[in-house]
Write an enzyme that holds these catalytic residues in place. Structure first.
Site, PDB file in Angstrom:
ATOM      1  N   LYS A   1       0.796  -1.308  -0.011  1.00  0.00           N
ATOM      2  CA  LYS A   1       0.246  -0.050  -0.081  1.00  0.00           C
ATOM      3  C   LYS A   1       0.801   1.240   0.075  1.00  0.00           C
ATOM      4  O   LYS A   1       0.682   2.373  -0.838  1.00  0.00           O
ATOM      5  CB  LYS A   1      -0.794  -0.154   1.154  1.00  0.00           C
ATOM      6  CG  LYS A   1      -1.819   1.301   1.274  1.00  0.00           C
ATOM      7  CD  LYS A   1      -2.335   1.429   2.596  1.00  0.00           C
ATOM      8  CE  LYS A   1      -1.262   2.168   3.435  1.00  0.00           C
ATOM      9  NZ  LYS A   1      -1.717   3.158   4.380  1.00  0.00           N
ATOM     10  N   ASN A   2       2.008   1.338   0.782  1.00  0.00           N
ATOM     11  CA  ASN A   2       2.660   2.491   1.013  1.00  0.00           C
ATOM     12  C   ASN A   2       3.782   2.675  -0.179  1.00  0.00           C
ATOM     13  O   ASN A   2       3.964   3.863  -0.284  1.00  0.00           O
ATOM     14  CB  ASN A   2       3.443   2.330   2.299  1.00  0.00           C
ATOM     15  CG  ASN A   2       2.658   2.879   3.507  1.00  0.00           C
ATOM     16  OD1 ASN A   2       1.709   3.201   3.365  1.00  0.00           O
ATOM     17  ND2 ASN A   2       3.331   2.193   4.779  1.00  0.00           N
TER      18      ASN A   2
ATOM     19  N   CYS B   1      -3.899  13.736  12.823  1.00  0.00           N
ATOM     20  CA  CYS B   1      -3.501  12.598  12.701  1.00  0.00           C
ATOM     21  C   CYS B   1      -3.597  11.838  14.029  1.00  0.00           C
ATOM     22  O   CYS B   1      -3.264  12.281  14.895  1.00  0.00           O
ATOM     23  CB  CYS B   1      -1.958  12.258  11.993  1.00  0.00           C
ATOM     24  SG  CYS B   1      -1.484  10.582  12.000  1.00  0.00           S
TER      25      CYS B   1
ATOM     26  N   ARG C   1       2.424  14.848  12.266  1.00  0.00           N
ATOM     27  CA  ARG C   1       3.309  14.590  11.285  1.00  0.00           C
ATOM     28  C   ARG C   1       2.971  15.607  10.494  1.00  0.00           C
ATOM     29  O   ARG C   1       2.393  15.974   9.357  1.00  0.00           O
ATOM     30  CB  ARG C   1       2.862  13.202  10.527  1.00  0.00           C
ATOM     31  CG  ARG C   1       3.241  11.923  11.035  1.00  0.00           C
ATOM     32  CD  ARG C   1       2.918  10.861  10.284  1.00  0.00           C
ATOM     33  NE  ARG C   1       1.589  10.586  10.553  1.00  0.00           N
ATOM     34  CZ  ARG C   1       0.967   9.461   9.699  1.00  0.00           C
ATOM     35  NH1 ARG C   1       1.805   8.764   8.726  1.00  0.00           N
ATOM     36  NH2 ARG C   1      -0.458   9.136  10.026  1.00  0.00           N
TER      37      ARG C   1
ATOM     38  N   VAL D   1       3.656  18.792   7.841  1.00  0.00           N
ATOM     39  CA  VAL D   1       4.262  18.960   6.539  1.00  0.00           C
ATOM     40  C   VAL D   1       5.126  19.903   6.104  1.00  0.00           C
ATOM     41  O   VAL D   1       5.585  20.343   5.211  1.00  0.00           O
ATOM     42  CB  VAL D   1       2.988  18.822   5.282  1.00  0.00           C
ATOM     43  CG1 VAL D   1       2.030  17.669   5.448  1.00  0.00           C
ATOM     44  CG2 VAL D   1       2.088  20.256   5.576  1.00  0.00           C
ATOM     45  N   ASP D   2       5.735  20.545   7.008  1.00  0.00           N
ATOM     46  CA  ASP D   2       6.418  21.772   7.164  1.00  0.00           C
ATOM     47  C   ASP D   2       7.876  21.410   6.323  1.00  0.00           C
ATOM     48  O   ASP D   2       8.319  21.992   5.520  1.00  0.00           O
ATOM     49  CB  ASP D   2       7.089  22.403   8.215  1.00  0.00           C
ATOM     50  CG  ASP D   2       7.546  21.463   9.411  1.00  0.00           C
ATOM     51  OD1 ASP D   2       7.215  20.002   9.193  1.00  0.00           O
ATOM     52  OD2 ASP D   2       8.223  21.818  10.280  1.00  0.00           O
TER      53      ASP D   2
ATOM     54  N   ASP E   1       5.120   0.208  12.029  1.00  0.00           N
ATOM     55  CA  ASP E   1       3.849  -0.190  11.601  1.00  0.00           C
ATOM     56  C   ASP E   1       3.536  -1.831  11.942  1.00  0.00           C
ATOM     57  O   ASP E   1       2.407  -2.108  11.740  1.00  0.00           O
ATOM     58  CB  ASP E   1       3.796  -0.177  10.185  1.00  0.00           C
ATOM     59  CG  ASP E   1       3.585   1.337   9.670  1.00  0.00           C
ATOM     60  OD1 ASP E   1       3.203   2.098  10.475  1.00  0.00           O
ATOM     61  OD2 ASP E   1       3.359   1.479   8.281  1.00  0.00           O
TER      62      ASP E   1
ATOM     63  N   ARG F   1      -8.294   0.124   4.752  1.00  0.00           N
ATOM     64  CA  ARG F   1      -7.339   0.926   4.195  1.00  0.00           C
ATOM     65  C   ARG F   1      -6.046   0.181   3.707  1.00  0.00           C
ATOM     66  O   ARG F   1      -5.325   0.800   2.947  1.00  0.00           O
ATOM     67  CB  ARG F   1      -7.131   2.281   4.999  1.00  0.00           C
ATOM     68  CG  ARG F   1      -8.217   3.053   5.292  1.00  0.00           C
ATOM     69  CD  ARG F   1      -7.897   4.654   6.255  1.00  0.00           C
ATOM     70  NE  ARG F   1      -6.787   5.020   5.437  1.00  0.00           N
ATOM     71  CZ  ARG F   1      -5.604   5.183   6.129  1.00  0.00           C
ATOM     72  NH1 ARG F   1      -5.240   4.722   7.491  1.00  0.00           N
ATOM     73  NH2 ARG F   1      -4.601   5.766   5.458  1.00  0.00           N
TER      74      ARG F   1
END
Length: 434
Positions: free
Chosen positions: A22-23, A120, A125, A127-128, A311, A403
């Site tokens: 998936k990732n 999240c 997490r 996004v900078d 994970d 997901r």
């Protein structure tokens, strides 16, 4: 909302084919934006996340065509003409990783407006790092009303970028933007996850010039355009590790096919230490345990690849709930990733959590109860627990599980698990992106 009921009923025996990662798939899908030629992805997983991103790509004018079943699943992406470069909140919120379309849109067209992904459930997490990297590549970026508006009318330019810490998402995002930037880009302290290597190799197949793949320094020599082509998504190491933990928990013998055991070496080392037999095969690995023999408690600490994957932390914690002794689990990646511990406690597990450390004292047995999935990987950990719990374990909010796990009930059921899904009305759940 659907739920899944598992009735503990002994060891597992059989084969489980591992799906595409998936990732990796979702970043390869974003990479299709970079070319006006068709990109065919084989070994494609069919998941809620890939459906979400497919919907977003279609909104840009990308043709998305699925075909095949099982081992022959594939999807063709053709971004011949992009009719939009706007990614609205209603779509981006469904999957955090969809923010990574910003770089490819910007590199291809010179402009894009993408919603910030929002919160999240497993930790902050921001996004900078993504925004800073795109700025270093020459993008002009404005933040307004929850959106990132980016322009680069003269194109992106290569730069030397050293990330302040290892970030998978920022590495992937910057890599996709840099392949069409003018000049040379050097990414230092880059993440080394296998999914990044898969993305980089696919981009090279498409005509990108990338050096240092699988290392912490990536050098990208920009090209003016990319070709299409065909690429096979690597096996999902998290799915592979999850089913390895399931086999170790229930006992028996399970053969994981269409997989690459070297991708989960940190996990298999710990499984062996705990008393599980792990045997590599030509196309995967066999996981074997005598259910009459209790496992030994071992300690783990999550790390960036090639260390123990965050994970797989919830799945391994579940395995330790019935091991002999006390296991100490350190979570070093996400600050809020022990939310599954109270749910395991409902099944009789003895777990104490303090900050980023969990102490798991093994118990003789677990007992079924209603529990609730809190994120993607936590949801499968509860299924794993249900395999050995006395009676029924019913897991709610399994839209999280959908997901990232394809045909889970079918795969475990084929090995003898007593597992069934109870259908409910559809729901679009919050994102945890893992």
């Amino acid at each position: 909302m659907d739920s899944i009921t598992v009735h503990g009923n002994g060891p597992l025996h059989g084969d489980i084919p591992v799906s595409g990662a998936k990732n990796s798939a979702i970043k390869l899908m974003a990479a299709a934006i970079l070319t006006d030629q068709p990109l065919r992805l084989t070994n494609m997983p069919r998941l809620a996340d890939t459906r979400f991103l497919g919907k977003l790509l279609r909104s840009f004018g990308v043709e998305v065509t699925e075909s095949g079943e099982g081992a022959d699943q594939q999807t063709l992406f053709h971004a011949a003409t992009l009719t939009s470069t706007f990614a609205p909140y209603d779509l981006v919120r469904q999957m955090r990783a969809s923010f990574n379309v910003l770089g490819p849109l910007l590199a291809r067209t010179g402009h894009a407006k993408v919603s910030l992904p929002g919160g999240c459930t497993i930790g902050a997490r921001p996004v900078d790092l993504h925004i800073d990297a795109l700025t270093r590549l020459g993008a002009a970026i404005e933040l307004e009303e929850g959106y990132v508006s980016a322009t680069a009318p003269k194109g992106l330019r290569g730069a030397e970028i050293e990330f302040p810490f290892v970030s998978v998402g920022a590495t992937e995002h910057t890599l996709m933007a840099a392949v069409l930037a003018e000049g040379t880009t050097v990414l230092k302290r880059a993440a080394r996850e296998p999914e990044i290597g898969d993305l980089a190799r696919c981009l090279v197949m498409m005509g990108a010039r990338i050096e240092g793949i699988d290392t912490d320094t990536l050098t990208i020599h920009g090209v003016t355009s990319l070709n299409g082509g065909e690429w096979s998504v690597i096996p999902d190491r998290i799915e592979m590790g999850s089913y390895a933990c399931a086999a170790a928990m229930a006992g028996g013998e399970v053969r994981l096919t269409r997989s690459r055991p070297e991708l989960i070496q940190a996990l298999t080392d710990k499984l062996v230490e705990a008393g599980v037999e792990v045997e590599p095969t030509a196309d995967g690995v066999i996981v074997r345990r005598d259910p009459a023999r209790r496992l030994k408690a071992v300690n783990v600490a999550t790390e960036v690849y090639p260390g123990f994957a965050t994970d797989l932390q919830a799945q391994f914690m579940t395995l330790m709930t019935t091991a002999e002794g006390v296991s100490v689990i350190h979570e070093n990646i996400f600050e809020n990733r022990f939310m599954h511990a109270p749910e395991l406690g409902r099944l009789g597990a003895d777990i104490s959590v303090l900050a980023g450390e969990a102490h798991v004292t093994g118990v003789e047995k677990l007992k079924g109860a209603p529990v609730m999935a809190t994120d993607l990987r936590a949801s499968v950990s509860l299924v794993i627990a249900g395999l050995v719990a006395e009676g029924d374990t019913t897991i709610g909010r399994v839209y999280h599980l959908d997901r990232g796990f394809e045909r889970l009930e079918e795969k475990l059921g084929a090995c003898g698990a007593n597992i069934r899904r109870v259908k409910g009305p559809p729901v679009e759940g919050p994102d945890d992106d893992h």
